[in-house]
Design an enzyme around this catalytic site. Structure first.
Site, mmCIF file in Angstrom:
data_model
loop_
_atom_site.group_PDB
_atom_site.id
_atom_site.type_symbol
_atom_site.label_atom_id
_atom_site.label_comp_id
_atom_site.label_asym_id
_atom_site.label_seq_id
_atom_site.Cartn_x
_atom_site.Cartn_y
_atom_site.Cartn_z
ATOM 1 N N HIS A 25 0.831 -1.207 0.000
ATOM 2 C CA HIS A 25 0.000 0.000 0.000
ATOM 3 C C HIS A 25 0.858 1.246 0.000
ATOM 4 C CE1 HIS A 25 0.613 1.432 4.179
ATOM 5 N NE2 HIS A 25 0.800 0.155 4.469
ATOM 6 N N CYS A 26 0.257 2.356 -0.450
ATOM 7 C CA CYS A 26 0.892 3.666 -0.349
ATOM 8 C C CYS A 26 0.066 4.489 0.639
ATOM 9 C CB CYS A 26 1.003 4.329 -1.713
ATOM 10 S SG CYS A 26 -0.583 4.513 -2.558
ATOM 11 N N VAL A 27 -0.080 5.774 0.414
ATOM 12 C CA VAL A 27 -0.760 6.624 1.381
ATOM 13 C C VAL A 27 -2.250 6.321 1.469
ATOM 14 C CG1 VAL A 27 -1.293 9.019 2.010
ATOM 15 C CG2 VAL A 27 0.931 8.448 1.054
ATOM 16 N N ARG A 29 -3.866 3.918 -1.103
ATOM 17 C CA ARG A 29 -4.270 2.869 -2.029
ATOM 18 C C ARG A 29 -3.640 1.510 -1.723
ATOM 19 N NH1 ARG A 29 -4.339 5.939 -7.937
ATOM 20 N NH2 ARG A 29 -4.998 7.975 -7.157
ATOM 21 N N ARG A 31 -2.263 -1.639 -3.531
ATOM 22 C CA ARG A 31 -1.715 -1.837 -4.871
ATOM 23 C C ARG A 31 -1.489 -3.336 -5.081
ATOM 24 N NH1 ARG A 31 0.603 3.031 -7.178
ATOM 25 N NH2 ARG A 31 0.158 4.808 -5.814
#
Length: 641
Positions: A25-27, A29, A31
């Site tokens: 994951h990012c901030v 989302r 993925r």
């Protein structure tokens, strides 16, 4: 919604556990890398309670969750369990076979950045701790053999000393090869036999009596392990391919290590060492020919030398100069390189739009200021090319300045502002001027060049625009803020202002819009010549040429709609404005009309960017659909706060 329930629904909608190759994951989302993207049910995902949106980037399925993404990702990973490493490796190798063949010079910085990025937080934290230890021992009276200092030193040096292990892990992930085998290569390079031989200055060992194995310094190095893992990714792939399946578990690693041990110790590992010796000889010769040129070259390349570990050979030259001459002329130039990095990190903190990049900028600024430049080099310079360019220019100019003046160091110290006392002589004031110059240039040039932060975000104070119009005071908008069940975020929806065909913003013919410099969004090729308000809001920008309009929603979303490309040249012809600046409008109200056929006949494209111009104010901005037909009033873009 319960994170575990949401996780199970997401896994089912993406095609089940067997379809997932990797998830992180990012901030905002999740993925996903999937074995078969066609098995993912995007419509089902969009309707799932707790999912704010879905973006399919062809290679990666992104599921927007919001602030709770970390919790949901943990739940997804727990339910997936250990992913079959062998199956994942086979899929990755097949998928990236052509990409591996296309490995090129232009992709080196992207590759290095991807490898270094996961290690940056650990480096930044321990880097600051190293600086604190320096202050304690240099200025606060702590002895180097104090137990507290020894414990803090062990903690501070751990990441740097064992950096090859960290980079082996991230390199293996980048090159899609076996992580455990990559760690084995790092272990070979840092094996006690190698470190003891290097410390003792022993002559090389000879494998089979002919292949030299030099005792090079591999602790805190990066290039040897990255290069070795890259080579190993090919070796392991072909060994694994030709060994019978029933024997792979044991014999694939065995054969790989038998091949890679001599390759790493004889070829890929010593490369940096040989280059370092050559560079040290070159720089010493340059100072005898021209201090100005030598200062410029050393100052400009300081960060690159530290990155490769080649600066260590110059350290030996510095020590020899102090022993023979009583002073050294290289350390002042090295300090200019350090201060240039300090300035670049500060510039990133000032200039960056993404919060995570601001955090990196500030933490690396602090550590670099204290003389620990590795976090700044890896986290800033190897991530942002413009910052690296700024560092090279700033370090080169300041280095040439102090070398030409004749600044000297009278003891061997870490090159940073804390080392000022060792530079005290008749040229001390010029040394201070040089440090200020390097910092100011590094910071100023980084801000001037701007940053490419990815996801279409271009952080800059100065940007080249295709036309004068797009500098919007306040444009854009969204429907009233909507609370989404299962999330803690505020979501605004921007309706389509046009009827036509929607495409990704990156495909816009205009390079400025396509780059995302003006904000995230989409591009629409209209089939009807009517532009409608995408929400309830206020018209905040009306251009005399009538080709573009800015609207701000009642909730604060700023939207810029630009009809056509270069249509400002029409001077308002074929456009009819229906509103005035400052006028309040309702969603669906006509803002302007335009003659599609006439605009095309005049030689202009009617593809129209729809931009959220205050993208930086949001946690995320993403299209509801990036491709396909769209009608005015359909959901087009969501903003997440």
């Amino acid at each position: 919604m319960n994170p575990d329930t949401l996780a199970s629904q997401i896994i089912e909608a993406v095609g089940g556990k067997d379809n997932v190759r990797e998830v992180f994951h990012c901030v905002t989302r999740l993925r996903f890398y999937l074995n078969d993207l066609s098995k993912a049910d995007e419509e089902r995902l969009k309707k799932t309670n707790g999912v704010l949106g879905v973006v399919n980037t062809t290679e990666q399925l992104q599921i927007i969750i919001g602030n709770e993404v970390d919790t949901v990702c943990n739940a997804v990973q727990a339910q997936l369990g250990p992913i079959d490493a062998k199956a994942k490796l086979d899929a990755d190798v097949a998928k990236n076979k052509e990409e591996m063949k296309k490995f090129r010079i232009g992709g080196i910085f992207e590759t290095i950045s991807a490898i270094i990025l996961p290690v940056i937080p650990a480096m930044a934290g321990t880097g600051i701790l190293k600086g604190v230890v320096t202050i304690m021992t240099s200025y606060l009276g702590f002895a180097s053999d104090d137990v507290l200092i020894q414990v803090l030193t062990m903690a501070a040096d751990s990441v740097f000393y064992f950096l090859p292990f960290f980079l082996a892990w991230s390199s293996a992930k980048r090159f899609k090869t076996d992580i455990a085998m990559a760690l084995v290569i790092a272990g070979i390079l840092l094996y006690p036999t190698m470190t003891a031989g290097q410390s003792a200055g022993s002559d090389p060992m000879y494998l089979f009596g002919v292949l030299p194995i030099p005792f090079a310094k591999y602790s805190a190095s990066s290039i040897p392990i990255i290069l070795s893992v890259w080579v190993m990714s090919y070796v392991y792939k072909y060994v694994d391919k030709f060994i019978p399946k029933m024997l792979r578990l044991v014999f694939a690693p065995l054969v790989t290590v038998l091949i890679m041990a001599p390759v790493a110790l004889v070829v890929t590992g010593p490369i940096a060492n040989y280059l370092a010796q050559a560079i040290a000889t070159l720089f010493t010769w340059l100072f005898t020919v021209s201090p100005l040129i030598a200062g410029a070259v050393i100052g400009a390349t300081r960060s690159l030398l530290v990155f490769t570990g080649m600066h260590l050979s110059l350290g030996a030259v510095c020590l020899n100069n102090i022993s023979v001459l009583g002073y050294d002329y290289i350390l002042p130039v090295n300090t200019m390189g350090t201060m240039a990095i300090v300035g670049c990190c500060l510039g990133v903190w000032i200039c960056a739009k993404k919060s995570e990049n601001k955090e990196i900028g500030m933490s690396t600024f602090v550590s670099s200021f204290l003389g620990i430049t590795e976090p700044g080099i890896y986290g800033v310079l190897m991530t942002f090319r413009t910052a690296l360019i700024a560092d090279i220019i700033a370090g080169g100019i300041a280095g040439a300045f102090v070398a030409t003046i004749g600044c000297h160091a009278y003891a061997y110290v870490n090159s940073c502002i804390l080392s000022l006392p060792v530079f005290v002589d008749e040229n001390f004031v010029f040394m201070c001027i040089g440090m200020a110059l390097a910092t100011a240039l590094g910071c100023g040039l980084t801000i001037f060049f701007g940053l490419d932060e990815g996801d279409g975000i271009k952080a800059r104070l100065f940007s080249k625009k295709a036309e004068p119009a797009p500098a919007v005071e306040a444009a854009g908008a969204a429907t009233p803020s909507v609370a989404v069940a299962g999330a803690t975020n505020s979501v605004d929806v921007v309706a389509s202002p046009l009827t036509g065909s929607v495409s990704p913003l990156s495909e816009t013919p205009d390079a400025v819009f396509a780059s995302g410099a003006l904000g995230k969004g989409v591009v629409i090729e209209p089939t009807e010549g009517v532009l409608r308000s995408p929400f309830d809001g206020t018209v905040t920008a009306v251009y005399p040429s009538k080709h573009a309009i800015g609207v701000t929603s009642d909730s604060g979303v700023e939207c810029l709609i630009h009809i056509g490309i270069d249509t400002v040249n029409l001077g308002g012809k074929h456009f009819e404005m229906a509103v005035e600046q400052g006028q309040h409008v309702q969603a669906g109200d006509t803002l302007l009309t335009f003659d599609i056929d006439a605009i095309k006949a005049a030689g202009y494209s009617v593809v129209s960017p729809v931009i959220i111009s205050n993208t930086a104010s949001y946690l995320d901005v993403f299209p509801v659909n990036e491709r396909g037909a769209v009608k005015a009033g359909d959901e087009l873009i969501k903003t997440l706060k």
